[in-house]
Design an enzyme around this catalytic site. Structure first.
Site, PDB file in Angstrom:
ATOM      1  N   GLY A  46       2.799  12.307  -1.179  1.00  0.00           N
ATOM      2  CA  GLY A  46       2.715  13.415  -2.131  1.00  0.00           C
ATOM      3  C   GLY A  46       1.839  12.996  -3.306  1.00  0.00           C
ATOM      4  O   GLY A  46       1.592  11.807  -3.517  1.00  0.00           O
ATOM      5  N   GLN A  51      -1.172  13.251 -11.862  1.00  0.00           N
ATOM      6  CA  GLN A  51      -1.338  11.827 -11.525  1.00  0.00           C
ATOM      7  C   GLN A  51      -2.815  11.439 -11.414  1.00  0.00           C
ATOM      8  O   GLN A  51      -3.134  10.253 -11.411  1.00  0.00           O
ATOM      9  CB  GLN A  51      -0.616  11.487 -10.218  1.00  0.00           C
ATOM     10  CG  GLN A  51       0.910  11.589 -10.331  1.00  0.00           C
ATOM     11  CD  GLN A  51       1.590  11.277  -9.019  1.00  0.00           C
ATOM     12  OE1 GLN A  51       1.734  12.140  -8.170  1.00  0.00           O
ATOM     13  NE2 GLN A  51       2.003  10.038  -8.844  1.00  0.00           N
ATOM     14  N   CYS A  99       6.637   5.764  -6.180  1.00  0.00           N
ATOM     15  CA  CYS A  99       5.724   6.637  -6.927  1.00  0.00           C
ATOM     16  C   CYS A  99       4.383   5.925  -7.054  1.00  0.00           C
ATOM     17  O   CYS A  99       4.339   4.748  -7.432  1.00  0.00           O
ATOM     18  CB  CYS A  99       6.295   6.932  -8.315  1.00  0.00           C
ATOM     19  SG  CYS A  99       5.247   8.016  -9.297  1.00  0.00           S
ATOM     20  N   LEU A 100       3.308   6.651  -6.757  1.00  0.00           N
ATOM     21  CA  LEU A 100       1.977   6.040  -6.830  1.00  0.00           C
ATOM     22  C   LEU A 100       1.594   5.701  -8.268  1.00  0.00           C
ATOM     23  O   LEU A 100       0.701   4.881  -8.481  1.00  0.00           O
ATOM     24  CB  LEU A 100       0.939   6.975  -6.194  1.00  0.00           C
ATOM     25  CG  LEU A 100       1.179   7.269  -4.703  1.00  0.00           C
ATOM     26  CD1 LEU A 100       0.193   8.314  -4.190  1.00  0.00           C
ATOM     27  CD2 LEU A 100       1.098   5.999  -3.863  1.00  0.00           C
ATOM     28  N   HIS A 141      10.483  15.488  -6.471  1.00  0.00           N
ATOM     29  CA  HIS A 141       9.793  14.385  -7.166  1.00  0.00           C
ATOM     30  C   HIS A 141       8.475  14.892  -7.771  1.00  0.00           C
ATOM     31  O   HIS A 141       8.152  14.589  -8.924  1.00  0.00           O
ATOM     32  CB  HIS A 141       9.549  13.265  -6.147  1.00  0.00           C
ATOM     33  CG  HIS A 141       8.764  12.095  -6.637  1.00  0.00           C
ATOM     34  ND1 HIS A 141       9.291  10.826  -6.739  1.00  0.00           N
ATOM     35  CD2 HIS A 141       7.459  11.974  -7.037  1.00  0.00           C
ATOM     36  CE1 HIS A 141       8.370   9.990  -7.186  1.00  0.00           C
ATOM     37  NE2 HIS A 141       7.232  10.665  -7.363  1.00  0.00           N
ATOM     38  N   GLU A 142       7.718  15.684  -6.986  1.00  0.00           N
ATOM     39  CA  GLU A 142       6.405  16.163  -7.454  1.00  0.00           C
ATOM     40  C   GLU A 142       6.554  17.229  -8.544  1.00  0.00           C
ATOM     41  O   GLU A 142       5.773  17.252  -9.501  1.00  0.00           O
ATOM     42  CB  GLU A 142       5.570  16.701  -6.284  1.00  0.00           C
ATOM     43  CG  GLU A 142       5.312  15.722  -5.150  1.00  0.00           C
ATOM     44  CD  GLU A 142       4.699  14.405  -5.581  1.00  0.00           C
ATOM     45  OE1 GLU A 142       4.054  14.345  -6.644  1.00  0.00           O
ATOM     46  OE2 GLU A 142       4.904  13.417  -4.861  1.00  0.00           O
ATOM     47  N   HIS A 145       7.012  15.640 -11.739  1.00  0.00           N
ATOM     48  CA  HIS A 145       5.739  15.200 -12.342  1.00  0.00           C
ATOM     49  C   HIS A 145       5.124  16.318 -13.186  1.00  0.00           C
ATOM     50  O   HIS A 145       4.579  16.068 -14.260  1.00  0.00           O
ATOM     51  CB  HIS A 145       4.729  14.810 -11.263  1.00  0.00           C
ATOM     52  CG  HIS A 145       4.813  13.378 -10.810  1.00  0.00           C
ATOM     53  ND1 HIS A 145       4.698  12.305 -11.662  1.00  0.00           N
ATOM     54  CD2 HIS A 145       4.988  12.834  -9.576  1.00  0.00           C
ATOM     55  CE1 HIS A 145       4.792  11.171 -10.980  1.00  0.00           C
ATOM     56  NE2 HIS A 145       4.978  11.466  -9.708  1.00  0.00           N
TER      57      HIS A 145
HETATM   58  O1  K1U Z   1       4.316  11.324  -6.334  1.00  0.00           O
HETATM   59  C1  K1U Z   1       3.993  10.228  -5.915  1.00  0.00           C
HETATM   60  O2  K1U Z   1       3.817   9.308  -6.675  1.00  0.00           O
HETATM   61  C2  K1U Z   1       3.864  10.010  -4.424  1.00  0.00           C
HETATM   62  C3  K1U Z   1       5.105   9.427  -3.790  1.00  0.00           C
HETATM   63  C4  K1U Z   1       5.936  10.558  -3.212  1.00  0.00           C
HETATM   64  C5  K1U Z   1       7.367  10.251  -2.902  1.00  0.00           C
HETATM   65  C6  K1U Z   1       7.733   9.208  -2.086  1.00  0.00           C
HETATM   66  C7  K1U Z   1       9.068   8.973  -1.792  1.00  0.00           C
HETATM   67  C8  K1U Z   1      10.034   9.797  -2.302  1.00  0.00           C
HETATM   68  C9  K1U Z   1       9.667  10.821  -3.124  1.00  0.00           C
HETATM   69  C10 K1U Z   1       8.336  11.073  -3.415  1.00  0.00           C
HETATM   70  C11 K1U Z   1       4.672   8.465  -2.701  1.00  0.00           C
HETATM   71  O3  K1U Z   1       4.033   8.842  -1.779  1.00  0.00           O
HETATM   72  S1  K1U Z   1       5.128   6.798  -2.871  1.00  0.00           S
HETATM   73  C12 K1U Z   1       4.511   6.056  -1.389  1.00  0.00           C
HETATM   74  C13 K1U Z   1       5.309   6.365  -0.169  1.00  0.00           C
HETATM   75  O4  K1U Z   1       6.414   6.843  -0.267  1.00  0.00           O
HETATM   76  C14 K1U Z   1       4.752   6.100   1.166  1.00  0.00           C
HETATM   77  C15 K1U Z   1       3.571   5.444   1.343  1.00  0.00           C
HETATM   78  C16 K1U Z   1       3.089   5.216   2.620  1.00  0.00           C
HETATM   79  C17 K1U Z   1       3.777   5.644   3.712  1.00  0.00           C
HETATM   80  C18 K1U Z   1       4.959   6.286   3.557  1.00  0.00           C
HETATM   81  C19 K1U Z   1       5.456   6.532   2.283  1.00  0.00           C
HETATM   82 ZN    ZN Z   2       5.414  10.056  -8.250  1.00  0.00          ZN
END
Ligand code: K1U
Ligand code: ZN
Length: 180
Positions: A46, A51, A99-100, A141-142, A145
């Site tokens: 996501g 972001q 979270c990225l 989560h998004e 943000h």
């Molecule tokens: O919003 C963001 O920072 C993105 C976030 C979204 C998210 C992940 C987990 C739970 C709620 C919301 C991410 O994508 S973090 C990275 C991640 O979860 C992932 C990365 C590679 C493969 C699978 C998952």
């Molecule tokens: Zn996030």
């Protein structure tokens, strides 16, 4: 398509309240394409526009839960413009979120299990649906943000401060290693 820099804590932009998208034109469609490219490259499931330093109420999600015959993830992109959570279930569930914008940190966060949402899609069509599972977690989560809220805000102050310190320390060490 361009890869956009993802901003990280403690950047104050992440704490801004994103403004509504007025209309879905070429500028928004280009931003959506760039956000998907950025999210897939990260990699993530996501990404909210804030972001990538664009404080507008726009987010993208692709859980990529299925694989093709070669074991490659099957893309299933979703665009949410001006999303609103209309209803949250009483039932809750816990998911280990990342979270990225908070690199390499994960924490178990409790949220409503099922949500009903309304949004505008990339074609400008109004949509409404109910989500459970990882889609519900990721959408909440998004949407957080877009309101300047991060998953660490659902933790105790002590845990939150520890995460922030770890991220700042790791970045300083990365920067120091890059200079040497
Ligand atoms: O919003 C963001 O920072 C993105 C976030 C979204 C998210 C992940 C987990 C739970 C709620 C919301 C991410 O994508 S973090 C990275 C991640 O979860 C992932 C990365 C590679 C493969 C699978 C998952
Ligand atoms: Zn996030």
């Amino acid at each position: 398509m361009a890869l956009l820099p993802i901003i990280e804590i403690p950047d104050p932009i992440l704490r801004t309240q994103s403004a509504p998208v007025e209309s879905v034109g070429d500028d928004i469609r280009k931003l959506v394409d760039d956000m998907f490219a950025t999210m897939y490259a990260a990699p993530g499931i996501g990404l909210a526009a804030v972001q990538v330093a664009v404080p507008r109420r726009l987010l993208v999600i692709d859980l990529q839960e299925e694989e093709d015959a070669e074991g490659e993830p099957v893309r299933d992109p979703h665009v949410f413009i001006n999303p609103e959570i209309l209803h949250r279930s009483e039932a809750r569930k816990i998911y280990n979120e990342g979270c990225l914008s908070i690199p390499d940190q994960y924490a178990e966060i409790e949220r409503p299990d099922i949500v009903r949402a309304r949004w505008t899609d990339e074609k400008g069509q109004e949509r409404e649906a109910e989500f459970g599972g990882l889609m519900s977690v990721c959408l909440q989560h998004e949407v957080d943000h877009l309101n300047g809220v991060l998953f660490i805000d659902h933790l105790s102050r002590l845990k939150r401060d520890m995460v922030v310190k770890k991220v700042i320390k790791a970045r300083k060490e990365r920067e120091k290693a890059a200079i040497l």
